[in-house]
Every structure is written in C-alpha cells, then in structure tokens.
Scaffold this active site. Structure first.
Site, PDB file in Angstrom:
ATOM      1  N   GLU A   1       5.391   1.032  -3.716  1.00  0.00           N
ATOM      2  CA  GLU A   1       4.546   0.134  -2.908  1.00  0.00           C
ATOM      3  C   GLU A   1       3.976  -1.032  -3.716  1.00  0.00           C
ATOM      4  OE1 GLU A   1       1.821   2.534  -0.580  1.00  0.00           O
ATOM      5  OE2 GLU A   1       3.458   3.088   0.739  1.00  0.00           O
TER       6      GLU A   1
ATOM      7  N   GLU B   1       9.288   6.550   3.432  1.00  0.00           N
ATOM      8  CA  GLU B   1       8.208   7.476   3.790  1.00  0.00           C
ATOM      9  C   GLU B   1       7.970   7.320   5.285  1.00  0.00           C
ATOM     10  OE1 GLU B   1       4.723   7.000   1.314  1.00  0.00           O
ATOM     11  OE2 GLU B   1       5.940   6.853  -0.500  1.00  0.00           O
TER      12      GLU B   1
HETATM   13  C1  GLA Z   1       1.770   5.731   0.347  1.00  0.00           C
HETATM   14  C2  GLA Z   1       2.369   6.224  -0.952  1.00  0.00           C
HETATM   15  C3  GLA Z   1       2.527   7.698  -1.008  1.00  0.00           C
HETATM   16  C4  GLA Z   1       1.362   8.391  -0.359  1.00  0.00           C
HETATM   17  C5  GLA Z   1       1.268   7.910   1.056  1.00  0.00           C
HETATM   18  C6  GLA Z   1       0.297   8.675   1.900  1.00  0.00           C
HETATM   19  O1  GLA Z   1       2.673   5.295   1.249  1.00  0.00           O
HETATM   20  O2  GLA Z   1       3.570   5.612  -1.288  1.00  0.00           O
HETATM   21  O3  GLA Z   1       2.639   8.075  -2.350  1.00  0.00           O
HETATM   22  O4  GLA Z   1       0.216   8.105  -1.068  1.00  0.00           O
HETATM   23  O5  GLA Z   1       0.918   6.571   1.010  1.00  0.00           O
HETATM   24  O6  GLA Z   1      -1.028   8.313   1.698  1.00  0.00           O
END
Ligand code: GLA
Ligand code: ZN
Length: 654
Positions: free
Chosen positions: A143, A302
């Site tokens: 991210e 995700e």
């Molecule tokens: C983000 C991160 C994950 C996790 C999620 C859920 O997307 O990439 O590692 O922390 O949030 O909170």
C-alpha cells in the site's frame, strides 16, 4: 477463469497448522496464496544473516496442494535492528522529526541506506525464488503512498529534482511566482517545502506544493522501479505488481504502475451502507479507477472477508451476501484475481480484530460457507477470465488535479473525488461501462468523454478535446477547469474556462463559491435540480443554456451550457448538482451518441458488462441492503440485498 487467492501469514502461526491450513484453503477453492509481506525480521533476523528455510517449507506445503504463491517483498516493515543500526533509514514526519517506531511502514523509500538493505533482501529473495514454478507473481512492499518523508535525504532529493526540472533558481523563482511575500530563493538550501501539518497547505506557495507532490509521486514510482528491476534481473518473465489503496497521500498511480505488469488493489468497501440516497458511496468508482491504471483488467490482492477492526472499533459484521456481492462487484469491474484478506483472523498483534475468513475459533463459519458458494459459482464460469470491459464513456483523471485541489480547496465541500464520482455513479446506474483514464490517454475509442474539474491545465488537452468533439464526440467539462497553467499559477487575461472556452461556447462572467448552501437550477427543457458548492455565472458565446439558476441576484443566468462543436457536442457544467442532474444530463448525452442505456434500474443497482472470447456477461449488482425489483426487456427482475445476478449473451441468468 477468475483466480482465487488467500492472504496467509505463516510466520504468525504455529508450524503445526500450516499443513492443515493449506489443505483447507485448497478445499475451499484457492489457486494462489499470498505470503511473505511484512516478514523481514524472519527472513533476516540479523544484519546479513538470512533464513529462508521456513518460507521454503511454507511454499512447499502450499505447492504440494497444487497451489502457487504470490510472494510479497517484506520492505514495508524493516526489522528493528536496521532502524537501530541505521537511523537514516527511518521516515520523518511532516513535523520534521523521525517517526516513532513500533507499527509499520516506517521506512524512508528514498534513503540510500534503506535502498541498500531493501535491495539486498529483495535480491536474496529473487535469487532463491525468481523463476520457480511455485511462484505465480510478486507483490512489492504494501500500500504505497506518495512520498511525504521529510528526512534529510528526502529534502535533498527534492532539491535535486527541482534542479533537474528548472536548471536555475531564476527559472524556479519565475515558475513559482516567488516575488510574493519575498519568497525568492537565492540558494537551493533555502527550499523548505516541508512545514508542520498545521501550516499546510494554507500558507504555502501552491506552485511549490504542486511540485512537491509531483516529486513525491516520482519517488514512489522510482521505488517500485528499483524493486521490480532487481526481480527482473533474476527472472525477466516475472509478473510483478503492488497492492494499491486509496490513501490521503495519493500517489500518481499511472506512474507507479507504468512498469509493473498488472494493477492491483486492496478492496475494503464500506460495511455500513448509508441510508441517505444522495450520499456517494459506491465502491465501483475505485474499481474502474484501478482498471484505468493500466487500462486493462486488474487483481484484488486483499478482498475483504470479515468485519474490519484494528485501530478503529470493530465494524458490524458483513450482511449475508455482502462478501460475495462485493467480490463479484470487483469482477464486474475487471478483476481477474481475488485474493481474500485473510485466511484466519490474527490472534496476536494490532489486527487481531480485523476479521479474516475464519474466526479465532478456526471452525467453519457463515463467511466461509458464503465464500465456498461464491468460488463454486465462479468455477462454473470459466470463460469470464477471457473477457474485458469495453466502454463507450471515459472519465478523465489527472493526478495534478488531485494534488492541486487537495492543496487549494475551491469552496467549502468541493472535492475533486466527488466531481469524478458524480459522473461515474450516473454511468453505472444507466448500465454504461465507463473507463477512468489518465489525461493523456487516447480518446478515439470513446463516444463520451467526461472531464470533471481540470484546474491545472495545458492547451494541448484543450485541442485534443476539440478534435474529439469536432469528429463527433461529446465532451462534458465542469467548473474550475482552465483556471491554472501547468505551474499551478492562474492564467492572466482570459475569461474562464480559458483554453476550453471555444469548445464550450461560453464563458464565466463571475463565480459564487456558495459552499454547503443549497440553491436550485431550472432545466431549459423543464425540471428543477438542487445545486450546491459552486455557481459559475455563464455568458453564452455560441452555446445554448441547458440549465439556469433560480434565486439570488443571478436568477435566470445560465448554469449549464450546451454547445455544438463540429460534428459533436460540448457541455459545460458550471455548478455541482444533485445526483439526478448528472443522470439527466448523461441520458441526453448518451442518447445523442446512440449509446444503449438501461433506464429502468432503481437507484443503487449497478450494471456493467464484460465481453470477449469467453462470452458476454452482464452484471446486475444490488448495492443496497434492500430488495430491488425492476423491468428488463419485459422481464421482472428481483435482486436480494447485495445480490449479484449475472446474465449471459443468451439472456440466461447464471
Ligand atoms: C491494509 C493492509 C493489510 C491490513 C488491512 C486490514 O489493506 O494492506 O496489511 O492491514 O489493511 O486492515
Ligand atoms: Zn526520507
């Protein structure tokens, strides 16, 4: 086929569970397992001492079940020994001080020392795993945001970036208009773009801030190039991506993904749906935005699989069909791989209440059964993976506008993101596929191009839009376009929308930033809509009035204009309307271009179409928590709350 993935953190679980987990994940329908991200301290417990035996084992256990892995580089979380040994690897905040260590993402992606260590761990991983059949793809870091680090390395990198761009201080002073408030720079060292948050951005020079954001975007893109370059040296065929989110410090995603193979996104739609029909909440815009990063299908690395909760309190549990509905919403907008976050809810660490598929109890639950059903359904649609979205409409997105409008709010409540989404929501509500494309992307394949708020502009875009309209296309452009030049300075001596005036056939004589106040406009053809935020008072050159203000001292003055331009049409929207106004305007614009519409969809039902060698699939998603009924070519269709129905070209529901 649509690939199913699951995010798994073997380092967080007792070894005794790995085998059983792999068997269960496979039985559920997974093809790929994402792992490795965040596990640097396990891969390199001491400086230069590497241990990949545990990762070898995990990969072996997974591949024994017939699954592949998506390997994450662990660089988001440097081990604490690195920060201790080399403090110049720590990111500094906007307060000009090193960040407190303890959670994650504390590395400075520009620091030469950090690059050395990050490069080494990525190289060790590449040497060991690149090109192996078990590896399906790579994910870089986690991210990524625009680089806003204020450490000494970043400060000097910013000055180097400016030197490269402007050559001399004279030209930088001119470009930024530094005569204001004695801001003239006489030594590069004086450049201090990085003030404490409470001073930003109101008192800083917007031209400097715009360059600072562009510099940040280049840093993020360079960091991605740096890591992918290492992996490619070991495997030129490697498939490499990184998982994007939409952070406050937004990077320039088009730059970030330019040299990656596929765009990827972390999809966490809101669990609590708003009651207010005027609220813009659909997650669909972001999905189309992500597809636009590379103008092709993308992955979800995700996909949300349970109630969220880590730093904030735990959210309500997802309604039945919410997990599968949103997963299918991603597919409907071009996702070819869905990796669910995460297999089991963590028992330790900050995210122990951020729910995965399984709860702490580890026994099958409602969420698991819902996903099981979803994976079965997707397995029965193998052709889906060989389809894409073909769109008659495009929304122009520009990172410059994102940066500039964030730094200079135009009116209370006015936001670039809202401008984009108002148009987007109208398209999906009419069943029209829409791409979100970068400002310099070719326009030839579209019939309608939507240009919300192009504040920082260049004449080149104006002439490309004119060509597009001249040849029969429709352009819709809105207020606050043509205001600034490429340096972020206002354009002297031309009435707004300056470079877009010929195309729009109208100009702005005065504007009224009304903020949250609500006013109304009357459409020339009848009908009244609420407007808010901004009112451009238009004078028509060659255009006709499409809507006029009602009330205040400018009652009767045009608010929206429509201009014939060559074979095509341009609309200028001088205000911000309620959702229904965009729907009405786009129905007219699409009809004029012969774009097929679904006008019977109730609010909250979103329709997109994927087509190609694998067939044609039309997706009907009820993005509300209420049942919905509508007529479709004489057929009565019912959608349960959050249900996705899919119809093939043979008009069969699947
Ligand atoms: C983000 C991160 C994950 C996790 C999620 C859920 O997307 O990439 O590692 O922390 O949030 O909170
Ligand atoms: Zn830094």
């Amino acid at each position: 086929m649509i690939r199913i993935g699951i995010d798994y953190y073997p380092e967080q679980w007792d070894r005794a569970l790995w085998e059983e987990d792999a068997v269960r994940m496979r039985a559920l329908g997974a093809h790929v397992i994402r792992l490795g991200e965040f596990a640097w301290s396990r891969m390199e417990p001491k400086d230069g001492v590497f241990d990949f035996t545990w990762l070898d084992d995990a990969i072996e256990i997974i591949s024994r079940q017939g699954m592949q892995v998506i390997l994450g580089t662990p660089t988001n979380c440097a081990p604490l020994w690195l920060y201790q040994e080399h403090q110049d690897t720590i990111q500094w905040g906007r307060d000009g001080r090193p960040t407190d260590l303890g959670i994650r993402g504390h590395r400075c992606m520009v620091s030469p020392t950090f690059r050395q260590y990050a490069g080494r761990i990525v190289e060790e991983m590449s040497r060991r795993y690149a090109g192996r059949p078990e590896v399906f793809a790579w994910q870089l870091d986690n991210e990524l945001e625009n680089n806003h680090c204020t450490c000494p390395a970043c400060r000097s990198a910013f000055r180097d970036w400016l030197r490269e761009k402007y050559g001399t201080l004279d030209s930088l002073n001119r470009a930024w208009g530094n005569m204001v408030w004695s801001g003239e720079v006489s030594d590069w060292e004086q450049i201090q773009p990085l003030l404490a948050p409470e001073c930003l951005p109101r008192w800083h020079n917007p031209a400097c801030l715009l360059d600072y954001e562009r510099f940040g975007a280049d840093c993020t893109a360079d960091y991605v190039r740096f890591q992918s370059g290492i992996i490619r040296r070991y495997d030129s065929q490697a498939v490499i991506t990184t998982n994007a989110c939409i952070p406050a410090n937004m990077p320039d995603f088009h730059k970030e993904f330019a040299e990656l193979d596929v765009a990827a996104y972390d999809d966490y739609p809101p669990v609590r749906l708003p009651e207010d029909a005027e609220e813009l909440y659909s997650n669909a815009f972001v999905l189309d935005f992500v597809r636009g990063f590379k103008q092709k299908n993308f992955w979800i690395l995700e996909q949300f699989a349970g109630h969220m909760g880590c730093w904030p309190p735990i959210s309500p549990t997802p309604e039945p069909e919410m997990l599968s509905g949103y997963a299918l919403q991603a597919v409907a907008h071009g996702a070819d791989l869905l990796s669910f976050f995460r297999w089991r809810t963590a028992c330790t660490g900050a995210e122990m209440f951020c729910h995965g598929i399984l709860d702490h109890s580890n026994v099958p639950n409602r969420r698991l059964r819902e996903l099981e059903e979803l994976f079965r359904r997707l397995a029965q649609l193998p052709g889906l993976g060989d389809t894409t979205l073909r769109s008659p409409a495009a929304i122009l997105y520009s990172a410059d506008q994102e940066f500039a409008l964030k730094n200079q709010t135009q009116s209370d409540g006015f936001a670039y993101w809202t401008q984009l989404r108002l148009f987007h929501e109208a398209c999906v509500g009419l069943g029209v596929n829409v791409d979100v494309i970068r400002e310099d992307a070719p326009l030839d394949n579209y019939q309608v191009v939507l240009v919300p708020t192009h504040l920082v502009t260049d004449p080149d875009l104006a002439s490309r839009l004119e060509d597009f309209a001249r040849r029969g296309g429709t352009v819709v452009i809105t207020n606050r376009s043509g205001v600034q030049d490429k340096n972020g300075n206002c354009i002297l001596g031309r009435e707004l929308p300056t470079v877009f005036r010929d195309l729009c056939g109208c100009h702005v004589t005065e504007y009224d930033p009304i903020g949250p106040v609500k006013q109304t406009v009357n459409l020339t053809k009848g009908g009244t809509y609420q407007i808010t935020s901004w009112c451009d008072l238009l004078e028509l050159d060659t255009a006709q009035a499409w809507a006029r203000y009602q009330g205040r001292f400018y009652s009767g003055v045009p608010a929206v204009a429509k201009n014939r331009f060559g074979e095509g049409t341009a609309y200028y929207v001088g205000t911000v309307g309620e959702k229904a106004m965009y729907r009405t305007l786009l129905i007219e614009a699409f009809r004029e271009r012969g774009v097929p519409l679904l006008e019977t969809l109730p609010q909250g039902v979103e329709v997109t179409t994927r087509s190609g060698e694998g067939g044609t699939y039309q997706f009907f998603f009820n993005n509300t928590v209420h049942g919905q009924n509508f007529q479709l070519q004489g057929e009565r269709v019912h959608l349960r709350p959050l249900e996705m129905k899919i119809r093939t070209e043979k008009e069969v529901w699947v």
